[in-house]
Design an enzyme around this catalytic site. Structure first.
Site, PDB file in Angstrom:
ATOM      1  CE  LYS A   1      42.023  20.965   7.531  1.00 33.87           C
ATOM      2  NZ  LYS A   1      41.054  20.119   8.135  1.00 33.87           N
TER       3      LYS A   1
ATOM      4  CB  THR B   1      38.319  16.862  -8.337  1.00 28.70           C
ATOM      5  OG1 THR B   1      38.626  16.100  -9.330  1.00 28.70           O
ATOM      6  CG2 THR B   1      37.877  16.204  -7.109  1.00 28.70           C
TER       7      THR B   1
ATOM      8  N   GLY C   1      42.683  24.673  17.150  1.00 25.29           N
ATOM      9  CA  GLY C   1      43.706  24.290  17.989  1.00 25.29           C
ATOM     10  C   GLY C   1      43.642  24.571  19.485  1.00 25.29           C
TER      11      GLY C   1
END
Ligand code: U5P
Length: 240
Positions: free
Chosen positions: A80, A87, A192
């Site tokens: 994520k 970065t 999920g």
């Protein structure tokens, strides 16, 4: 985006295996390889998260990705990405060198940051999947926040589309949101299922293109049996 669609077609499966091995497992690379060999015929991709990316070395991850590819599967890095441009770019460099085909990113970084990240990934031959609405109960406190009269997730969806992302993540526990985003063009990846309470068929019927499934397969006594069952149930429900 095309590569995962081809893999899903070839395997007749929309399942992305979340290769989330418990910390209690000894010899993670061997267990990862065993799991991929067991379920490789029933999935189209493998997603790796901190469960493997933190404890394993870059060369161990590369070897897992080679195995993933040898089964005709795609590999997704799920850390994520949510940082400053420099970065994120360094992370993409490392992840693509390790053989990942796509990375998951958080549109919270802003339009510009997401667009730069997508450009960088595409240049390296990798895709980007953007979080739009996560699967956990607290997701509504972030992705569901009302901003300017609408949910933040709809802004994130626009950012993902505008940046040229290759897919979005919407939780299988968020059926209303799945139905809303199903109308747009980006493939929807839905985690999920099982352990978090979501249902595979319902998610597909509500608009998910790919199902991200971890613990219910990885921690099952017979992972291949569970993966095959989900795969067959989905094939049947799509045919109906
Ligand atoms: N994941 C979610 N929900 C999201 C985004 C990503 O569960 O909204 C990830 C988790 O971090 C985990 C996998 O790697 O998908 C789901 O695993 P499981 O609940 O099927 O075991």
């Amino acid at each position: 985006r095309e590569r995962i669609a081809r893999a899903a077609d070839a395997k007749k499966s929309p399942i992305v295996l979340a290769l989330d091995l418990p910390t209690s497992k000894r010899n993670l690379p061997a267990f990862a390889a065993k799991t991929i060999r067991a379920v490789g015929q029933h999935i189209c991709a493998v997603k790796m998260n901190f469960h493997l990316i933190l404890p394993l070395s870059a060369s161990e991850i590369s070897r897992i990705n080679k195995l993933v590819h040898s089964y005709g599967l795609q590999s997704i890095a799920d850390i994520k990405l949510n940082d400053i441009e420099n970065t994120n770019e360094v992370a993409i460099d490392h992840l693509t060198r390790m053989g990942f085909d796509a990375v998951i990113a958080n549109p919270f970084i802003g339009k510009g940051g997401l667009a730069a990240l997508v450009q960088k990934a595409h240049k390296a031959g990798a895709g980007v999947i953007a979080l739009v609405y996560m699967s956990h109960p607290g997701a509504k406190e972030g992705f569901g926040l009302e901003v300017g009269g609408r949910g933040l997730y709809s802004e994130f969806l626009e950012r993902a589309t505008g940046a040229g992302a290759d897919g979005i993540v919407v939780g299988a526990t968020q059926l209303d949101i799945l139905r809303q985003v199903a109308k747009q063009q980006l493939p929807v990846y839905s985690p999920g299922i099982g352990a978090q309470g979501g249902d595979a068929e319902q998610a597909i019927r509500s608009g998910a293109d790919y199902l991200i499934i971890g613990r219910s397969i990885v921690e099952a006594a017979q992972p291949a049996k569970v993966a095959k069952e989900i795969q067959s149930r989905i094939l049947l429900s799509v045919r109906k």
